[in-house]
Structures are given as structure tokens and as C-alpha cells.
Design a protein around this motif. Sequence first.
Motif, PDB file in Angstrom:
ATOM      1  N   ALA A 194       0.826  -1.206   0.000  1.00 43.80           N
ATOM      2  CA  ALA A 194       0.000   0.000   0.000  1.00 43.80           C
ATOM      3  C   ALA A 194       0.863   1.261   0.000  1.00 43.80           C
ATOM      4  O   ALA A 194       0.436   2.303  -0.501  1.00 43.80           O
ATOM      5  CB  ALA A 194      -0.933   0.005   1.210  1.00 43.80           C
ATOM      6  N   ARG A 195       2.057   1.164   0.507  1.00 44.95           N
ATOM      7  CA  ARG A 195       2.944   2.312   0.584  1.00 44.95           C
ATOM      8  C   ARG A 195       3.979   2.348  -0.545  1.00 44.95           C
ATOM      9  O   ARG A 195       4.642   3.340  -0.744  1.00 44.95           O
ATOM     10  CB  ARG A 195       3.652   2.326   1.946  1.00 44.95           C
ATOM     11  N   LEU A 196       4.091   1.251  -1.263  1.00 51.48           N
ATOM     12  CA  LEU A 196       5.097   1.145  -2.320  1.00 51.48           C
ATOM     13  C   LEU A 196       4.837   2.112  -3.470  1.00 51.48           C
ATOM     14  O   LEU A 196       5.775   2.684  -4.021  1.00 51.48           O
ATOM     15  CB  LEU A 196       5.146  -0.302  -2.838  1.00 51.48           C
ATOM     16  N   GLY A 197       3.589   2.268  -3.837  1.00 44.09           N
ATOM     17  CA  GLY A 197       3.277   3.183  -4.932  1.00 44.09           C
ATOM     18  C   GLY A 197       3.538   2.596  -6.308  1.00 44.09           C
ATOM     19  O   GLY A 197       3.748   3.331  -7.264  1.00 44.09           O
ATOM     20  N   ASP A 198       3.533   1.285  -6.421  1.00 42.96           N
ATOM     21  CA  ASP A 198       3.762   0.636  -7.710  1.00 42.96           C
ATOM     22  C   ASP A 198       2.417   0.478  -8.423  1.00 42.96           C
ATOM     23  O   ASP A 198       1.474  -0.065  -7.851  1.00 42.96           O
ATOM     24  CB  ASP A 198       4.413  -0.736  -7.508  1.00 42.96           C
ATOM     25  N   PRO A 199       2.321   0.936  -9.684  1.00 44.95           N
ATOM     26  CA  PRO A 199       1.034   0.845 -10.385  1.00 44.95           C
ATOM     27  C   PRO A 199       0.571  -0.585 -10.657  1.00 44.95           C
ATOM     28  O   PRO A 199      -0.599  -0.802 -10.963  1.00 44.95           O
ATOM     29  CB  PRO A 199       1.291   1.589 -11.702  1.00 44.95           C
ATOM     30  N   ARG A 200       1.431  -1.569 -10.517  1.00 43.62           N
ATOM     31  CA  ARG A 200       1.054  -2.968 -10.731  1.00 43.62           C
ATOM     32  C   ARG A 200       0.345  -3.574  -9.519  1.00 43.62           C
ATOM     33  O   ARG A 200      -0.232  -4.662  -9.607  1.00 43.62           O
ATOM     34  CB  ARG A 200       2.302  -3.810 -11.043  1.00 43.62           C
ATOM     35  N   THR A 201       0.381  -2.900  -8.401  1.00 45.16           N
ATOM     36  CA  THR A 201      -0.117  -3.466  -7.148  1.00 45.16           C
ATOM     37  C   THR A 201      -1.597  -3.829  -7.209  1.00 45.16           C
ATOM     38  O   THR A 201      -1.988  -4.933  -6.820  1.00 45.16           O
ATOM     39  CB  THR A 201       0.159  -2.512  -5.973  1.00 45.16           C
ATOM     40  N   ALA A 202      -2.430  -2.927  -7.684  1.00 49.81           N
ATOM     41  CA  ALA A 202      -3.874  -3.197  -7.695  1.00 49.81           C
ATOM     42  C   ALA A 202      -4.207  -4.377  -8.600  1.00 49.81           C
ATOM     43  O   ALA A 202      -5.023  -5.224  -8.238  1.00 49.81           O
ATOM     44  CB  ALA A 202      -4.643  -1.956  -8.131  1.00 49.81           C
ATOM     45  N   ARG A 203      -3.561  -4.456  -9.748  1.00 51.39           N
ATOM     46  CA  ARG A 203      -3.822  -5.569 -10.665  1.00 51.39           C
ATOM     47  C   ARG A 203      -3.410  -6.895 -10.022  1.00 51.39           C
ATOM     48  O   ARG A 203      -4.129  -7.892 -10.116  1.00 51.39           O
ATOM     49  CB  ARG A 203      -3.083  -5.335 -11.988  1.00 51.39           C
ATOM     50  N   ALA A 204      -2.272  -6.906  -9.344  1.00 52.42           N
ATOM     51  CA  ALA A 204      -1.810  -8.125  -8.668  1.00 52.42           C
ATOM     52  C   ALA A 204      -2.754  -8.503  -7.525  1.00 52.42           C
ATOM     53  O   ALA A 204      -3.111  -9.676  -7.360  1.00 52.42           O
ATOM     54  CB  ALA A 204      -0.390  -7.939  -8.149  1.00 52.42           C
ATOM     55  N   ALA A 205      -3.168  -7.526  -6.741  1.00 52.54           N
ATOM     56  CA  ALA A 205      -4.087  -7.804  -5.628  1.00 52.54           C
ATOM     57  C   ALA A 205      -5.432  -8.308  -6.152  1.00 52.54           C
ATOM     58  O   ALA A 205      -6.022  -9.225  -5.573  1.00 52.54           O
ATOM     59  CB  ALA A 205      -4.281  -6.550  -4.770  1.00 52.54           C
ATOM     60  N   ALA A 206      -5.906  -7.744  -7.254  1.00 55.33           N
ATOM     61  CA  ALA A 206      -7.171  -8.207  -7.844  1.00 55.33           C
ATOM     62  C   ALA A 206      -7.047  -9.645  -8.326  1.00 55.33           C
ATOM     63  O   ALA A 206      -7.960 -10.453  -8.138  1.00 55.33           O
ATOM     64  CB  ALA A 206      -7.591  -7.283  -8.984  1.00 55.33           C
ATOM     65  N   ALA A 207      -5.909  -9.980  -8.935  1.00 61.87           N
ATOM     66  CA  ALA A 207      -5.693 -11.356  -9.400  1.00 61.87           C
ATOM     67  C   ALA A 207      -5.681 -12.329  -8.230  1.00 61.87           C
ATOM     68  O   ALA A 207      -6.253 -13.420  -8.314  1.00 61.87           O
ATOM     69  CB  ALA A 207      -4.393 -11.451 -10.199  1.00 61.87           C
ATOM     70  N   LEU A 208      -5.050 -11.935  -7.129  1.00 64.40           N
ATOM     71  CA  LEU A 208      -5.005 -12.807  -5.951  1.00 64.40           C
ATOM     72  C   LEU A 208      -6.378 -12.920  -5.287  1.00 64.40           C
ATOM     73  O   LEU A 208      -6.769 -13.995  -4.844  1.00 64.40           O
ATOM     74  CB  LEU A 208      -3.972 -12.296  -4.949  1.00 64.40           C
ATOM     75  N   ALA A 209      -7.099 -11.820  -5.223  1.00 62.75           N
ATOM     76  CA  ALA A 209      -8.414 -11.829  -4.578  1.00 62.75           C
ATOM     77  C   ALA A 209      -9.416 -12.687  -5.340  1.00 62.75           C
ATOM     78  O   ALA A 209     -10.303 -13.291  -4.735  1.00 62.75           O
ATOM     79  CB  ALA A 209      -8.952 -10.403  -4.440  1.00 62.75           C
ATOM     80  N   THR A 210      -9.274 -12.760  -6.646  1.00 64.30           N
ATOM     81  CA  THR A 210     -10.248 -13.490  -7.461  1.00 64.30           C
ATOM     82  C   THR A 210      -9.790 -14.897  -7.845  1.00 64.30           C
ATOM     83  O   THR A 210     -10.511 -15.609  -8.532  1.00 64.30           O
ATOM     84  CB  THR A 210     -10.585 -12.706  -8.749  1.00 64.30           C
ATOM     85  N   ASN A 211      -8.625 -15.297  -7.385  1.00 61.06           N
ATOM     86  CA  ASN A 211      -8.105 -16.630  -7.705  1.00 61.06           C
ATOM     87  C   ASN A 211      -8.808 -17.657  -6.817  1.00 61.06           C
ATOM     88  O   ASN A 211      -8.514 -17.776  -5.628  1.00 61.06           O
ATOM     89  CB  ASN A 211      -6.594 -16.681  -7.501  1.00 61.06           C
ATOM     90  N   GLU A 212      -9.710 -18.397  -7.406  1.00 66.58           N
ATOM     91  CA  GLU A 212     -10.521 -19.341  -6.641  1.00 66.58           C
ATOM     92  C   GLU A 212      -9.678 -20.460  -6.032  1.00 66.58           C
ATOM     93  O   GLU A 212     -10.046 -21.030  -5.011  1.00 66.58           O
ATOM     94  CB  GLU A 212     -11.628 -19.907  -7.546  1.00 66.58           C
ATOM     95  N   LEU A 213      -8.527 -20.755  -6.616  1.00 62.43           N
ATOM     96  CA  LEU A 213      -7.659 -21.799  -6.064  1.00 62.43           C
ATOM     97  C   LEU A 213      -6.933 -21.330  -4.798  1.00 62.43           C
ATOM     98  O   LEU A 213      -6.438 -22.146  -4.030  1.00 62.43           O
ATOM     99  CB  LEU A 213      -6.637 -22.251  -7.113  1.00 62.43           C
ATOM    100  N   ARG A 214      -6.857 -20.026  -4.594  1.00 67.43           N
ATOM    101  CA  ARG A 214      -6.148 -19.475  -3.442  1.00 67.43           C
ATOM    102  C   ARG A 214      -7.068 -18.626  -2.565  1.00 67.43           C
ATOM    103  O   ARG A 214      -6.605 -17.770  -1.820  1.00 67.43           O
ATOM    104  CB  ARG A 214      -4.959 -18.621  -3.920  1.00 67.43           C
ATOM    105  N   VAL A 215      -8.370 -18.883  -2.631  1.00 71.92           N
ATOM    106  CA  VAL A 215      -9.334 -18.056  -1.913  1.00 71.92           C
ATOM    107  C   VAL A 215      -9.089 -18.057  -0.404  1.00 71.92           C
ATOM    108  O   VAL A 215      -9.388 -17.075   0.273  1.00 71.92           O
ATOM    109  CB  VAL A 215     -10.786 -18.460  -2.254  1.00 71.92           C
TER     110      VAL A 215
END
Length: 189
Positions: free
Chosen positions: A87-108
Amino acid sequence: MDEELRSLTERLRNEAGASPAYEQLVATEDPNVLADALTAPGQPLWARELAAFRLGLAGDRRAFEALVLLLNHRDPQRCASAAHALARLGDPRTARAAAALATNELRVAYALHPVRLLVELRAPEAVPALITTLGRRLRPHDPYRGVALACVEGLGALGDVRARPVLNEALAHPALAEAAVHALARLPG
């Protein structure tokens, strides 16, 4: 000292034992020393976590990959620390990565911290990811009520009207109903 950093260093001090490498990673102000700890072969997990966390707080994007891996770790404390640093890193890839992890049904089972991170980031990916994740959690006997509750609360905090249909569905689930009422009350209109 950042409270999350203090908590992390105390936890990792126990993992590291009396390692001089631990003291060096805590004390160094050289980001290259921290980055080397991320890539050097044979580094213990505690060293990589400490280095990634400190680099993340400093806004050094070399920490991104390590922090994303830790965000999806089976240890909730590691996930929470990674989310804090991301959250503090400021990397624009963060939200996309977090969304991928949040929606990954194998890792719910490990989606709680990515969901919370998405809410904190308030990124465009947040609402669609939380709607998807919550929709999947509304099946009968779903064991991930904590993830579902975080989605409901997050959708309320984000206040996007696209969440209204899934929040209305959540009303039918006793464990989510009260939170869904509050979330729906926060939506405009």
C-alpha cells in the motif's frame, strides 16, 4: 518507527534467532543491501520478508515481486505485512496483482489481505474484483465467510453503485446481512 515495522521486526527477530544478518538488515540504510537480500541464493524467508518490507516502505519497486508473493502466503501475519508495504510502495502494478489474488478461486483461503489491500488502494480494479469474489462466496456452505465479510465491508467503503446487486444477494446470508445493510446504506442513490 512505523508500528507495522516494529511488529514485523519483533516477529522476525524470533525467527532469525541470533543471526547477525538480521541485525544488519534491520540497521542498514542502504537499499542495495536490502535488494541483495531479495535475490541472493539461500536467503531465509525472514530475511527476504524484512528486506522486501523495508524496501516497500521506502517506495523501492524492487520489492514488488517479493511482496506480492508474501501477500499470498499461508501465514496471515506475512500477508498483512506485505499488504501494508504494498500500500505504501506506490507501484502501479499493485492493484492488478491484488485483484488477481483476490479473485483466484484456487487461493481463496488467502484472499483476505488482497481484498483489504484493494479497498485501501481504491483502485479501478477494486470494485469488480470484490464483486466477483463476493459473488463466489455466496454459495451455500462456503467456508470463507471472512473473505465474504471483507468484500461486503470493502464494497460499502468504496461506495460504488455497481455493488448493489451482489450486496442485495448478501442480505440473504445471516453472517453477512448486517454488514450488507450498512454497506448498502453507504451507496449513493
